[in-house]
Design a protein around this motif. Structure first.
Motif, PDB file in Angstrom:
ATOM      1  N   ILE A 224      64.526   6.160 -23.069  1.00 12.06           N
ATOM      2  CA  ILE A 224      65.450   6.493 -24.163  1.00 12.06           C
ATOM      3  C   ILE A 224      66.100   5.214 -24.708  1.00 12.06           C
ATOM      4  CG2 ILE A 224      65.949   8.819 -23.350  1.00 12.06           C
ATOM      5  CD1 ILE A 224      68.563   7.789 -22.201  1.00 12.06           C
ATOM      6  N   ASN A 225      66.409   5.253 -25.989  1.00 12.80           N
ATOM      7  CA  ASN A 225      67.107   4.187 -26.716  1.00 12.80           C
ATOM      8  C   ASN A 225      66.596   2.785 -26.393  1.00 12.80           C
ATOM      9  OD1 ASN A 225      68.585   6.225 -27.939  1.00 12.80           O
ATOM     10  ND2 ASN A 225      70.217   6.119 -26.433  1.00 12.80           N
TER      11      ASN A 225
ATOM     12  N   PRO B  80      50.289   5.053 -32.117  1.00 14.76           N
ATOM     13  CA  PRO B  80      51.456   4.487 -31.437  1.00 14.76           C
ATOM     14  C   PRO B  80      52.232   5.575 -30.680  1.00 14.76           C
ATOM     15  CG  PRO B  80      51.928   4.817 -33.749  1.00 14.76           C
ATOM     16  CD  PRO B  80      50.488   5.184 -33.547  1.00 14.76           C
ATOM     17  N   PRO B  81      53.112   5.193 -29.743  1.00 13.13           N
ATOM     18  CA  PRO B  81      53.857   6.185 -28.965  1.00 13.13           C
ATOM     19  C   PRO B  81      54.722   7.068 -29.870  1.00 13.13           C
ATOM     20  CG  PRO B  81      54.333   3.950 -28.206  1.00 13.13           C
ATOM     21  CD  PRO B  81      53.450   3.831 -29.389  1.00 13.13           C
ATOM     22  N   VAL B  82      54.892   8.332 -29.449  1.00 13.43           N
ATOM     23  CA  VAL B  82      55.671   9.282 -30.238  1.00 13.43           C
ATOM     24  C   VAL B  82      57.100   9.313 -29.704  1.00 13.43           C
ATOM     25  CG1 VAL B  82      55.885  11.687 -30.983  1.00 13.43           C
ATOM     26  CG2 VAL B  82      53.622  10.668 -30.677  1.00 13.43           C
ATOM     27  N   CYS B  83      58.070   9.161 -30.617  1.00 12.88           N
ATOM     28  CA  CYS B  83      59.479   9.216 -30.255  1.00 12.88           C
ATOM     29  C   CYS B  83      60.157  10.314 -31.055  1.00 12.88           C
ATOM     30  CB  CYS B  83      60.171   7.889 -30.538  1.00 12.88           C
ATOM     31  SG  CYS B  83      59.614   6.574 -29.444  1.00 12.88           S
TER      32      CYS B  83
ATOM     33  N   LEU C 136      67.143   8.314 -29.153  1.00 11.58           N
ATOM     34  CA  LEU C 136      65.728   8.157 -29.468  1.00 11.58           C
ATOM     35  C   LEU C 136      64.986   8.262 -28.139  1.00 11.58           C
ATOM     36  CD1 LEU C 136      63.683   7.512 -31.722  1.00 11.58           C
ATOM     37  CD2 LEU C 136      63.896   5.114 -31.076  1.00 11.58           C
ATOM     38  N   VAL C 137      64.114   9.266 -28.004  1.00 16.62           N
ATOM     39  CA  VAL C 137      63.442   9.542 -26.733  1.00 16.62           C
ATOM     40  C   VAL C 137      61.935   9.443 -26.931  1.00 16.62           C
ATOM     41  CG1 VAL C 137      63.151  11.224 -24.881  1.00 16.62           C
ATOM     42  CG2 VAL C 137      65.315  11.116 -26.112  1.00 16.62           C
ATOM     43  N   LYS C 138      61.278   8.661 -26.053  1.00 24.67           N
ATOM     44  CA  LYS C 138      59.820   8.542 -26.111  1.00 24.67           C
ATOM     45  C   LYS C 138      59.237   9.752 -25.382  1.00 24.67           C
ATOM     46  CE  LYS C 138      57.739   4.500 -25.228  1.00 24.67           C
ATOM     47  NZ  LYS C 138      56.985   3.454 -24.491  1.00 24.67           N
ATOM     48  N   ILE C 139      58.562  10.644 -26.140  1.00 28.32           N
ATOM     49  CA  ILE C 139      58.048  11.883 -25.548  1.00 28.32           C
ATOM     50  C   ILE C 139      56.558  11.827 -25.258  1.00 28.32           C
ATOM     51  CG2 ILE C 139      59.857  13.400 -26.410  1.00 28.32           C
ATOM     52  CD1 ILE C 139      57.986  14.176 -28.687  1.00 28.32           C
ATOM     53  N   ALA C 140      55.817  10.943 -25.921  1.00 29.98           N
ATOM     54  CA  ALA C 140      54.383  10.798 -25.672  1.00 29.98           C
ATOM     55  C   ALA C 140      54.063   9.314 -25.561  1.00 29.98           C
ATOM     56  CB  ALA C 140      53.577  11.448 -26.776  1.00 29.98           C
TER      57      ALA C 140
ATOM     58  N   THR D  47      60.268  -0.266 -25.614  1.00 23.22           N
ATOM     59  CA  THR D  47      59.965  -1.665 -25.940  1.00 23.22           C
ATOM     60  C   THR D  47      58.816  -1.824 -26.929  1.00 23.22           C
ATOM     61  OG1 THR D  47      58.521  -1.759 -24.004  1.00 23.22           O
ATOM     62  CG2 THR D  47      60.802  -2.509 -23.707  1.00 23.22           C
ATOM     63  N   ASP D  48      58.251  -0.716 -27.412  1.00 29.50           N
ATOM     64  CA  ASP D  48      57.113  -0.804 -28.333  1.00 29.50           C
ATOM     65  C   ASP D  48      57.556  -1.361 -29.689  1.00 29.50           C
ATOM     66  OD1 ASP D  48      55.059   0.659 -26.649  1.00 29.50           O
ATOM     67  OD2 ASP D  48      56.690   2.131 -26.721  1.00 29.50           O
ATOM     68  N   SER D  49      56.617  -2.020 -30.386  1.00 26.94           N
ATOM     69  CA  SER D  49      56.960  -2.628 -31.675  1.00 26.94           C
ATOM     70  C   SER D  49      57.084  -1.573 -32.774  1.00 26.94           C
ATOM     71  CB  SER D  49      55.922  -3.685 -32.066  1.00 26.94           C
ATOM     72  OG  SER D  49      54.637  -3.085 -32.106  1.00 26.94           O
ATOM     73  N   GLU D  50      56.176  -0.566 -32.774  1.00 21.56           N
ATOM     74  CA  GLU D  50      56.302   0.506 -33.756  1.00 21.56           C
ATOM     75  C   GLU D  50      56.031   1.852 -33.092  1.00 21.56           C
ATOM     76  OE1 GLU D  50      53.673  -0.422 -36.990  1.00 21.56           O
ATOM     77  OE2 GLU D  50      51.932   0.346 -35.952  1.00 21.56           O
ATOM     78  N   VAL D  51      56.631   2.890 -33.653  1.00 17.93           N
ATOM     79  CA  VAL D  51      56.547   4.225 -33.066  1.00 17.93           C
ATOM     80  C   VAL D  51      56.327   5.272 -34.151  1.00 17.93           C
ATOM     81  CG1 VAL D  51      58.010   3.671 -31.074  1.00 17.93           C
ATOM     82  CG2 VAL D  51      59.066   4.509 -33.177  1.00 17.93           C
TER      83      VAL D  51
END
Length: 175
Positions: free
Chosen positions: A11-12, A58-61, A49-53, A16-20
């Protein structure tokens, strides 16, 4: 069972990903954007902001109230546990020379256990010279299963194991 305490989401600031890929609190896609922009949208809405996938590219938030989300998940898990019934194996022991009234009491207890949804192990113990008459024990167990037929079915037929002959009954239908 999914234990909510062991599920960890980034979360928040942990992301560390550059784009989501962004999803707002209503479930609508906002598209792919840089992390800084996604964080700013979450801050403006006063949510997390929570990374769910994390494995997708790119990762889904998703923007959500993370505390409320964890509370709802814990509530669901608790509700599922409340409606579970742990099946126990109850045991009834008899001797080949059991009296009729004692047999009826054992039978009544056995049907009660089967009605409650528990498995039932019925055992006849042979002592001394009773070992020469194991057929009496087998008849006793067969009679027991016939009288319990309304509430349970024979799972394992009577089997002699040392000085004990036992059989298992399973309930026909749970509560």
């Amino acid at each position: 069972m999914l234990d909510i305490n062991n599920v960890s989401h980034q979360i928040n600031e942990e992301i560390t990903d550059s784009e989501v890929r962004m999803i707002d609190e209503d479930g609508e896609q906002l598209g792919i954007m840089p992390l800084s922009e996604a964080m700013q949208i979450a801050i403006d809405k006063d949510l997390d902001l929570v990374k769910i996938a994390p494995t997708s590219k790119p990762p889904v938030c998703k923007i959500m109230d993370y505390g409320k989300f964890r509370y709802e998940q814990a509530k669901k898990v608790k509700e599922v546990r409340k409606h579970q019934h742990v099946v126990e194996v109850k045991e009834i022991r008899m001797s080949p020379s059991i009296g009729e009234n004692d047999f009826q009491v054992k039978l009544r207890n056995g049907t009660k256990f089967l009605k409650e949804g528990d498995r039932l192990k019925v055992t006849v113990r042979f002592r001394g010279r009773e070992m020469a008459h194991t057929n009496i024990g087998e008849k006793l167990l067969t009679r027991f299963s016939e009288e319990c037929a309304e509430f349970g079915t024979v799972d394992k037929n009577p089997k002699l194991d040392g000085r004990h002959m036992s059989m298992f009954l399973t309930p026909k239908n749970s509560k």
